[in-house]
Design an enzyme around this catalytic site. Sequence first.
Site, PDB file in Angstrom:
ATOM      1  N   HIS A   1     -10.023  -3.740   3.703  1.00  0.00           N
ATOM      2  CA  HIS A   1      -8.937  -2.978   3.072  1.00  0.00           C
ATOM      3  C   HIS A   1      -9.479  -1.784   2.311  1.00  0.00           C
ATOM      4  O   HIS A   1     -10.662  -1.725   1.973  1.00  0.00           O
ATOM      5  CB  HIS A   1      -8.089  -3.856   2.147  1.00  0.00           C
ATOM      6  CG  HIS A   1      -8.732  -4.179   0.825  1.00  0.00           C
ATOM      7  ND1 HIS A   1      -8.061  -4.109  -0.369  1.00  0.00           N
ATOM      8  CD2 HIS A   1      -9.995  -4.553   0.511  1.00  0.00           C
ATOM      9  CE1 HIS A   1      -8.868  -4.443  -1.355  1.00  0.00           C
ATOM     10  NE2 HIS A   1     -10.044  -4.736  -0.839  1.00  0.00           N
TER      11      HIS A   1
ATOM     12  N   CYS B   1     -12.000  -0.992  -4.667  1.00  0.00           N
ATOM     13  CA  CYS B   1     -12.385  -2.407  -4.675  1.00  0.00           C
ATOM     14  C   CYS B   1     -13.894  -2.497  -4.476  1.00  0.00           C
ATOM     15  O   CYS B   1     -14.488  -1.656  -3.793  1.00  0.00           O
ATOM     16  CB  CYS B   1     -11.670  -3.152  -3.538  1.00  0.00           C
ATOM     17  SG  CYS B   1     -12.091  -4.906  -3.453  1.00  0.00           S
TER      18      CYS B   1
ATOM     19  N   GLN C   1      -3.502 -12.305  -2.995  1.00  0.00           N
ATOM     20  CA  GLN C   1      -2.142 -12.178  -3.514  1.00  0.00           C
ATOM     21  C   GLN C   1      -1.160 -12.204  -2.346  1.00  0.00           C
ATOM     22  O   GLN C   1      -1.485 -11.713  -1.257  1.00  0.00           O
ATOM     23  CB  GLN C   1      -2.021 -10.857  -4.297  1.00  0.00           C
ATOM     24  CG  GLN C   1      -2.818 -10.904  -5.612  1.00  0.00           C
ATOM     25  CD  GLN C   1      -3.026  -9.527  -6.179  1.00  0.00           C
ATOM     26  OE1 GLN C   1      -2.096  -8.926  -6.720  1.00  0.00           O
ATOM     27  NE2 GLN C   1      -4.240  -9.016  -6.066  1.00  0.00           N
TER      28      GLN C   1
ATOM     29  N   SER D   1      -2.862  -5.370  -7.702  1.00  0.00           N
ATOM     30  CA  SER D   1      -4.138  -4.627  -7.744  1.00  0.00           C
ATOM     31  C   SER D   1      -3.924  -3.139  -7.550  1.00  0.00           C
ATOM     32  O   SER D   1      -4.695  -2.319  -8.041  1.00  0.00           O
ATOM     33  CB  SER D   1      -5.079  -5.146  -6.650  1.00  0.00           C
ATOM     34  OG  SER D   1      -5.412  -6.498  -6.914  1.00  0.00           O
TER      35      SER D   1
ATOM     36  N   HIS E   1      -2.725  -0.750  -0.929  1.00  0.00           N
ATOM     37  CA  HIS E   1      -3.750  -1.078   0.067  1.00  0.00           C
ATOM     38  C   HIS E   1      -3.365  -0.597   1.465  1.00  0.00           C
ATOM     39  O   HIS E   1      -2.184  -0.576   1.818  1.00  0.00           O
ATOM     40  CB  HIS E   1      -3.901  -2.598   0.212  1.00  0.00           C
ATOM     41  CG  HIS E   1      -4.076  -3.376  -1.036  1.00  0.00           C
ATOM     42  ND1 HIS E   1      -5.282  -3.929  -1.426  1.00  0.00           N
ATOM     43  CD2 HIS E   1      -3.189  -3.752  -2.005  1.00  0.00           C
ATOM     44  CE1 HIS E   1      -5.126  -4.595  -2.565  1.00  0.00           C
ATOM     45  NE2 HIS E   1      -3.859  -4.496  -2.934  1.00  0.00           N
TER      46      HIS E   1
HETATM   47  N1  LIG Z   1     -11.518 -14.554  -1.310  1.00  0.00           N
HETATM   48  C1  LIG Z   1     -12.134 -13.404  -1.510  1.00  0.00           C
HETATM   49  N2  LIG Z   1     -12.737 -12.738  -0.525  1.00  0.00           N
HETATM   50  N3  LIG Z   1     -12.207 -12.854  -2.767  1.00  0.00           N
HETATM   51  C2  LIG Z   1     -11.365 -13.298  -3.867  1.00  0.00           C
HETATM   52  C3  LIG Z   1     -10.154 -12.399  -3.900  1.00  0.00           C
HETATM   53  C4  LIG Z   1      -9.195 -12.834  -5.003  1.00  0.00           C
HETATM   54  C5  LIG Z   1      -7.829 -12.247  -4.699  1.00  0.00           C
HETATM   55  N4  LIG Z   1      -7.877 -10.785  -4.715  1.00  0.00           N
HETATM   56  C6  LIG Z   1      -6.799 -10.102  -4.255  1.00  0.00           C
HETATM   57  O1  LIG Z   1      -5.772 -10.657  -3.900  1.00  0.00           O
HETATM   58  C7  LIG Z   1      -6.933  -8.587  -4.160  1.00  0.00           C
HETATM   59  C8  LIG Z   1      -5.895  -8.083  -3.164  1.00  0.00           C
HETATM   60  C9  LIG Z   1      -6.541  -8.299  -1.798  1.00  0.00           C
HETATM   61  C10 LIG Z   1      -8.045  -8.170  -2.027  1.00  0.00           C
HETATM   62  C11 LIG Z   1      -8.190  -8.167  -3.503  1.00  0.00           C
HETATM   63  C12 LIG Z   1      -9.302  -7.684  -4.119  1.00  0.00           C
HETATM   64  C13 LIG Z   1      -9.366  -7.497  -5.599  1.00  0.00           C
HETATM   65  C14 LIG Z   1      -8.776  -6.143  -5.979  1.00  0.00           C
HETATM   66  O2  LIG Z   1      -9.234  -5.710  -7.233  1.00  0.00           O
HETATM   67  P1  LIG Z   1      -8.741  -6.331  -8.623  1.00  0.00           P
HETATM   68  O3  LIG Z   1      -7.254  -6.144  -8.755  1.00  0.00           O
HETATM   69  O4  LIG Z   1      -9.133  -7.791  -8.608  1.00  0.00           O
HETATM   70  O5  LIG Z   1      -9.498  -5.516  -9.643  1.00  0.00           O
HETATM   71  N5  LIG Z   1     -10.750  -7.563  -5.976  1.00  0.00           N
HETATM   72  C15 LIG Z   1     -11.278  -8.795  -5.995  1.00  0.00           C
HETATM   73  O6  LIG Z   1     -10.727  -9.853  -6.010  1.00  0.00           O
HETATM   74  C16 LIG Z   1      -6.816 -12.747  -5.700  1.00  0.00           C
HETATM   75  N6  LIG Z   1      -6.205 -13.873  -5.376  1.00  0.00           N
HETATM   76  O7  LIG Z   1      -6.608 -12.101  -6.717  1.00  0.00           O
END
Ligand SMILES: N=C(N)NCCC[C@H](NC(=O)[C@@H]1CCC/C1=C/[C@H](COP(=O)(O)O)NC=O)C(N)=O
Length: 173
Positions: free
Chosen positions: A69, A123, A141, A164, A167
Amino acid sequence: GLPPGWEVRHSNSKNLPYYFNSNEKVSRWEPPSGTDTEKLKHYMAAHHSATSRSGAAVGVPEGKIRAAHLLVKHRDSRRPKSWRENEITRSKEEAYEIIRGHEKRIKSGETALGELALTDSDCSSARKRGDLGYFGHGDMQKEFEDAAFGLQVGEMSGVVETASGLHLIERLE
Ligand SMILES: N=C(N)NCCC[C@H](NC(=O)[C@@H]1CCC/C1=C/[C@H](COP(=O)(O)O)NC=O)C(N)=O
Protein backbone atom coordinates in the site's frame (compact mmCIF):
# COMPACT_ATOMS: atom_id res chain seq x y z
CA GLY A 1 21.54 -26.73 -2.18
CA LEU A 2 23.29 -24.44 0.23
CA PRO A 3 27.02 -24.24 0.95
CA PRO A 4 28.06 -26.38 3.99
CA GLY A 5 27.01 -25.04 7.38
CA TRP A 6 24.08 -23.04 5.95
CA GLU A 7 20.42 -23.79 6.50
CA VAL A 8 17.13 -22.08 5.64
CA ARG A 9 15.04 -20.89 8.58
CA HIS A 10 11.70 -19.09 8.75
CA SER A 11 11.17 -15.63 10.25
CA ASN A 12 7.68 -15.64 11.76
CA SER A 13 7.70 -11.89 12.31
CA LYS A 14 8.27 -11.22 8.63
CA ASN A 15 6.79 -14.49 7.41
CA LEU A 16 9.84 -14.90 5.18
CA PRO A 17 12.62 -17.49 4.89
CA TYR A 18 16.18 -16.47 5.89
CA TYR A 19 19.60 -18.17 5.72
CA PHE A 20 21.47 -19.18 8.90
CA ASN A 21 25.01 -20.48 9.30
CA SER A 22 25.32 -22.35 12.60
CA ASN A 23 29.15 -22.49 12.41
CA GLU A 24 29.70 -18.77 11.86
CA LYS A 25 26.48 -17.83 13.74
CA VAL A 26 25.42 -15.49 10.93
CA SER A 27 21.95 -15.00 9.43
CA ARG A 28 20.94 -13.09 6.31
CA TRP A 29 17.95 -12.55 4.06
CA GLU A 30 19.79 -13.35 0.80
CA PRO A 31 20.99 -16.85 -0.11
CA PRO A 32 24.78 -17.20 0.60
CA SER A 33 27.04 -17.12 -2.47
CA GLY A 34 27.48 -20.56 -3.97
CA THR A 35 23.85 -21.44 -3.37
CA ASP A 36 22.43 -23.50 -6.18
CA THR A 37 19.22 -21.48 -6.48
CA GLU A 38 17.63 -23.97 -8.88
CA LYS A 39 17.81 -26.78 -6.28
CA LEU A 40 17.02 -24.23 -3.55
CA LYS A 41 13.73 -23.38 -5.22
CA HIS A 42 12.69 -27.05 -5.02
CA TYR A 43 13.86 -27.14 -1.39
CA MET A 44 11.83 -24.04 -0.58
CA ALA A 45 8.77 -25.40 -2.36
CA ALA A 46 9.06 -28.64 -0.42
CA HIS A 47 9.79 -27.12 2.96
CA HIS A 48 7.93 -23.86 2.91
CA SER A 49 4.73 -24.38 1.07
CA ALA A 50 1.77 -24.98 3.34
CA THR A 51 -0.60 -27.57 1.89
CA SER A 52 -4.17 -26.33 1.86
CA ARG A 53 -7.14 -28.65 2.63
CA SER A 54 -7.33 -29.40 -1.10
CA GLY A 55 -3.86 -30.91 -0.71
CA ALA A 56 -2.42 -28.60 -3.35
CA ALA A 57 0.98 -27.21 -2.35
CA VAL A 58 0.49 -23.44 -2.00
CA GLY A 59 3.00 -20.74 -1.07
CA VAL A 60 0.37 -18.46 0.46
CA PRO A 61 -0.54 -19.28 4.08
CA GLU A 62 -4.14 -20.46 4.39
CA GLY A 63 -6.75 -17.66 4.31
CA LYS A 64 -4.17 -14.90 3.96
CA ILE A 65 -3.28 -12.50 1.19
CA ARG A 66 -0.27 -10.29 0.58
CA ALA A 67 -0.65 -6.64 -0.39
CA ALA A 68 1.36 -3.46 -0.73
CA HIS A 69 0.00 0.00 0.00
CA LEU A 70 0.85 3.65 -0.41
CA LEU A 71 -0.33 5.69 2.59
CA VAL A 72 -0.84 9.47 2.56
CA LYS A 73 -1.50 10.67 6.09
CA HIS A 74 -3.14 13.96 7.12
CA ARG A 75 -3.49 16.00 10.29
CA ASP A 76 -6.48 13.93 11.48
CA SER A 77 -4.67 10.59 11.03
CA ARG A 78 -4.50 8.45 14.17
CA ARG A 79 -0.71 8.94 14.16
CA PRO A 80 -0.01 12.17 12.19
CA LYS A 81 3.71 11.53 11.71
CA SER A 82 5.92 9.22 9.71
CA TRP A 83 9.49 8.50 8.65
CA ARG A 84 8.95 11.26 6.04
CA GLU A 85 7.60 14.01 8.29
CA ASN A 86 7.89 14.47 12.02
CA GLU A 87 4.55 16.28 12.20
CA ILE A 88 2.04 15.85 9.38
CA THR A 89 -0.15 18.96 9.10
CA ARG A 90 -1.68 18.63 5.59
CA SER A 91 -5.48 18.56 5.57
CA LYS A 92 -7.48 15.51 4.49
CA GLU A 93 -8.46 17.40 1.32
CA GLU A 94 -4.80 18.06 0.50
CA ALA A 95 -4.05 14.38 1.16
CA TYR A 96 -6.81 13.44 -1.29
CA GLU A 97 -5.30 15.64 -4.01
CA ILE A 98 -1.90 14.06 -3.43
CA ILE A 99 -3.12 10.47 -3.49
CA ARG A 100 -5.30 11.13 -6.56
CA GLY A 101 -2.16 12.35 -8.32
CA HIS A 102 -0.39 9.11 -7.32
CA GLU A 103 -3.36 7.07 -8.54
CA LYS A 104 -3.29 8.79 -11.94
CA ARG A 105 0.46 8.25 -12.38
CA ILE A 106 0.14 4.57 -11.50
CA LYS A 107 -2.90 4.04 -13.76
CA SER A 108 -1.17 5.80 -16.67
CA GLY A 109 1.69 3.29 -16.34
CA GLU A 110 4.17 6.10 -15.69
CA THR A 111 5.22 4.44 -12.41
CA ALA A 112 4.28 1.57 -10.10
CA LEU A 113 2.72 1.68 -6.64
CA GLY A 114 5.83 0.09 -5.09
CA GLU A 115 8.13 2.66 -6.68
CA LEU A 116 6.01 5.57 -5.44
CA ALA A 117 5.66 3.99 -1.98
CA LEU A 118 9.46 4.04 -1.60
CA THR A 119 9.52 7.84 -1.58
CA ASP A 120 5.97 8.96 -0.84
CA SER A 121 4.28 6.51 1.55
CA ASP A 122 3.80 7.66 5.14
CA CYS A 123 3.98 4.03 6.34
CA SER A 124 7.16 2.31 7.55
CA SER A 125 6.46 -0.31 4.86
CA ALA A 126 7.68 2.33 2.35
CA ARG A 127 11.18 0.86 2.52
CA LYS A 128 9.71 -2.44 1.34
CA ARG A 129 7.86 -0.79 -1.57
CA GLY A 130 4.76 -0.76 0.62
CA ASP A 131 4.74 -4.55 1.03
CA LEU A 132 2.83 -5.49 4.21
CA GLY A 133 3.56 -9.22 3.93
CA TYR A 134 0.83 -11.81 4.43
CA PHE A 135 -2.17 -10.89 6.53
CA GLY A 136 -5.53 -12.43 7.30
CA HIS A 137 -8.92 -11.33 8.55
CA GLY A 138 -8.69 -9.24 11.71
CA ASP A 139 -5.10 -8.04 11.17
CA MET A 140 -5.79 -4.71 9.48
CA GLN A 141 -8.35 -2.00 10.03
CA LYS A 142 -11.69 -3.13 8.62
CA GLU A 143 -11.93 -0.70 5.70
CA PHE A 144 -8.44 -1.73 4.58
CA GLU A 145 -9.15 -5.46 5.00
CA ASP A 146 -12.45 -5.26 3.07
CA ALA A 147 -10.82 -3.39 0.20
CA ALA A 148 -7.73 -5.64 0.05
CA PHE A 149 -9.64 -8.93 0.20
CA GLY A 150 -11.96 -7.61 -2.52
CA LEU A 151 -9.08 -7.23 -5.00
CA GLN A 152 -7.90 -9.77 -7.56
CA VAL A 153 -4.17 -10.52 -7.45
CA GLY A 154 -2.40 -7.70 -9.30
CA GLU A 155 -5.31 -5.31 -9.01
CA MET A 156 -5.13 -1.88 -7.32
CA SER A 157 -7.85 -0.35 -5.18
CA GLY A 158 -9.24 3.14 -5.45
CA VAL A 159 -8.57 5.54 -2.55
CA VAL A 160 -9.34 3.73 0.72
CA GLU A 161 -9.83 5.71 3.92
CA THR A 162 -8.84 4.38 7.35
CA ALA A 163 -7.96 6.06 10.66
CA SER A 164 -4.35 5.91 9.43
CA GLY A 165 -5.08 8.10 6.42
CA LEU A 166 -5.67 7.54 2.68
CA HIS A 167 -4.38 4.40 0.97
CA LEU A 168 -3.91 2.90 -2.46
CA ILE A 169 -3.69 -0.89 -2.12
CA GLU A 170 -2.25 -3.41 -4.59
CA ARG A 171 -2.89 -7.11 -3.95
CA LEU A 172 0.31 -9.12 -4.54
CA GLU A 173 -0.79 -12.69 -3.67
N1 LIG B 1 0.04 -7.29 10.33
C1 LIG B 1 0.92 -6.41 9.90
N2 LIG B 1 1.60 -6.58 8.76
N3 LIG B 1 1.20 -5.28 10.63
C2 LIG B 1 0.35 -4.82 11.71
C3 LIG B 1 -0.61 -3.81 11.14
C4 LIG B 1 -1.57 -3.31 12.21
C5 LIG B 1 -2.77 -2.70 11.51
N4 LIG B 1 -2.38 -1.54 10.71
C6 LIG B 1 -3.29 -1.01 9.86
O1 LIG B 1 -4.44 -1.41 9.79
C7 LIG B 1 -2.81 0.11 8.94
C8 LIG B 1 -3.76 0.18 7.75
C9 LIG B 1 -3.27 -0.91 6.80
C10 LIG B 1 -1.77 -1.03 7.04
C11 LIG B 1 -1.53 -0.22 8.27
C12 LIG B 1 -0.30 0.25 8.59
C13 LIG B 1 -0.10 1.22 9.71
C14 LIG B 1 -0.33 2.64 9.21
O2 LIG B 1 0.30 3.59 10.04
P1 LIG B 1 -0.23 3.99 11.49
O3 LIG B 1 -1.62 4.56 11.37
O4 LIG B 1 -0.20 2.74 12.33
O5 LIG B 1 0.76 5.04 11.94
N5 LIG B 1 1.25 1.06 10.17
C15 LIG B 1 1.47 -0.03 10.93
O6 LIG B 1 0.69 -0.73 11.49
C16 LIG B 1 -3.81 -2.29 12.53
N6 LIG B 1 -4.69 -3.23 12.85
O7 LIG B 1 -3.79 -1.16 12.99
